[in-house]
Design an enzyme around this catalytic site. Structure first.
Site, PDB file in Angstrom:
ATOM      1  N   ASP A  15       0.691  -1.332  -0.105  1.00 57.73           N
ATOM      2  CA  ASP A  15       0.019   0.051   0.080  1.00 57.73           C
ATOM      3  C   ASP A  15       0.793   1.241   0.078  1.00 57.73           C
ATOM      4  O   ASP A  15       0.560   2.243   0.745  1.00 57.73           O
ATOM      5  CB  ASP A  15      -1.106  -0.057   1.125  1.00 57.73           C
ATOM      6  CG  ASP A  15      -1.977  -1.012   1.288  1.00 57.73           C
ATOM      7  OD1 ASP A  15      -2.000  -2.075   0.232  1.00 57.73           O
ATOM      8  OD2 ASP A  15      -2.881  -1.321   2.007  1.00 57.73           O
ATOM      9  N   ASP A  55      -4.541  -0.651  -1.954  1.00 58.60           N
ATOM     10  CA  ASP A  55      -5.871  -0.668  -1.333  1.00 58.60           C
ATOM     11  C   ASP A  55      -6.680  -0.043  -2.541  1.00 58.60           C
ATOM     12  O   ASP A  55      -6.469   1.221  -3.011  1.00 58.60           O
ATOM     13  CB  ASP A  55      -5.815   0.418  -0.179  1.00 58.60           C
ATOM     14  CG  ASP A  55      -6.375  -0.188   0.957  1.00 58.60           C
ATOM     15  OD1 ASP A  55      -6.766  -1.317   1.144  1.00 58.60           O
ATOM     16  OD2 ASP A  55      -6.382   0.601   1.986  1.00 58.60           O
ATOM     17  N   LYS A 115      -6.668  -4.996  -3.063  1.00 62.66           N
ATOM     18  CA  LYS A 115      -7.495  -5.327  -1.966  1.00 62.66           C
ATOM     19  C   LYS A 115      -8.323  -4.446  -1.500  1.00 62.66           C
ATOM     20  O   LYS A 115      -8.278  -3.186  -1.743  1.00 62.66           O
ATOM     21  CB  LYS A 115      -6.354  -6.002  -0.913  1.00 62.66           C
ATOM     22  CG  LYS A 115      -5.812  -5.027  -0.405  1.00 62.66           C
ATOM     23  CD  LYS A 115      -4.416  -5.394   0.561  1.00 62.66           C
ATOM     24  CE  LYS A 115      -3.786  -4.586   1.378  1.00 62.66           C
ATOM     25  NZ  LYS A 115      -4.332  -3.562   2.139  1.00 62.66           N
ATOM     26  N   CYS A 164      -1.522  -2.848   8.021  1.00 56.37           N
ATOM     27  CA  CYS A 164      -1.585  -3.704   6.785  1.00 56.37           C
ATOM     28  C   CYS A 164      -0.161  -4.458   6.686  1.00 56.37           C
ATOM     29  O   CYS A 164      -0.276  -5.705   6.262  1.00 56.37           O
ATOM     30  CB  CYS A 164      -1.767  -2.736   5.495  1.00 56.37           C
ATOM     31  SG  CYS A 164      -3.535  -2.055   5.584  1.00 56.37           S
TER      32      CYS A 164
END
Length: 209
Positions: A15, A55, A115, A164
């Site tokens: 991310d 993300d 995701k 994350c």
């Protein structure tokens, strides 16, 4: 000369997106400080397999505080029977803040894994989504993809260290991979998350360095 890691070792960059940088919708503490180091690491081609996660939320994602009347960002509610931190709207599909950081050359990435794409399920880890309505944590398919490529070890870096990246490291270990957490190439949402993150890694026996 930079060491080239064995073919069974993959790098997962979690991310690295503008919304997690200072000034972004969900800014991590000093999030931009890791960009040059990760850019150099990728440019050096030290890993034969590189995965980048992204993300990638729909606009009305259940993890956004704006979707819950009377709630504000960083409050914790129950979602599908599990604790869920509510976040500011961030990394909305198709917005500039959701793109991979443009200061990094991503051409060496073998896989870009998006995701958090399901409106009712948050997704911290690269390996499994958070709990869904049926109480399970659905697989992203990454573990199988890595195994098919002969990967036995993963190194993880990116944002955020205490969310994350931590979940990715923990799930990688649960999937049977050896894991190294590249601490200096991560940053937390808040410095307050560092001590619990380090403790969780140490308790799990995950290498830090």
């Amino acid at each position: 000369m930079d060491v080239v890691f064995p073919a069974d070792t993959a790098l997962i960059v979690v991310d690295l997106q503008p919304d997690f940088m200072p000034g972004g919708a969900l800014a991590c503490f000093e999030g931009d400080a890791i960009v040059p180091g990760i850019a150099r690491l990728l440019a050096a081609r030290r890993y034969q397999t590189v995965v980048a996660t992204q993300d990638w939320h729909p606009p009305a994602h259940a993890s956004f505080a704006a979707q819950h009347a009377g709630q504000v960002p960083f409050q914790v509610i129950a979602l599908h029977g599990q604790p869920q931190t509510l976040w500011p709207d961030h990394c909305v599909q198709g917005t500039p803040g959701a793109e991979l950081d443009p200061r990094v050359d991503w051409s060496c990435a073998d896989l870009i894994l998006r995701k958090g794409t399901r409106a009712q399920v948050d997704s911290y880890s690269a390996f499994r989504e958070n709990h869904g309505p049926d109480g399970t944590r659905p697989s992203t398919g990454l573990a199988g993809w890595l195994r098919e490529r002969g990967i036995a070890q993963v190194h993880v870096c990116g944002l955020a260290r205490d969310v994350c990246v931590l979940w990715t490291a923990q799930d990688a270990q649960a999937e049977g991979f050896g894991v190294r957490f590249l601490w200096e190439l991560t940053r937390p949402v808040s410095p307050a998350g560092d001590a619990p993150t380090r403790e969780a890694l140490q308790q799990a026996g995950i290498a830090i360095g």
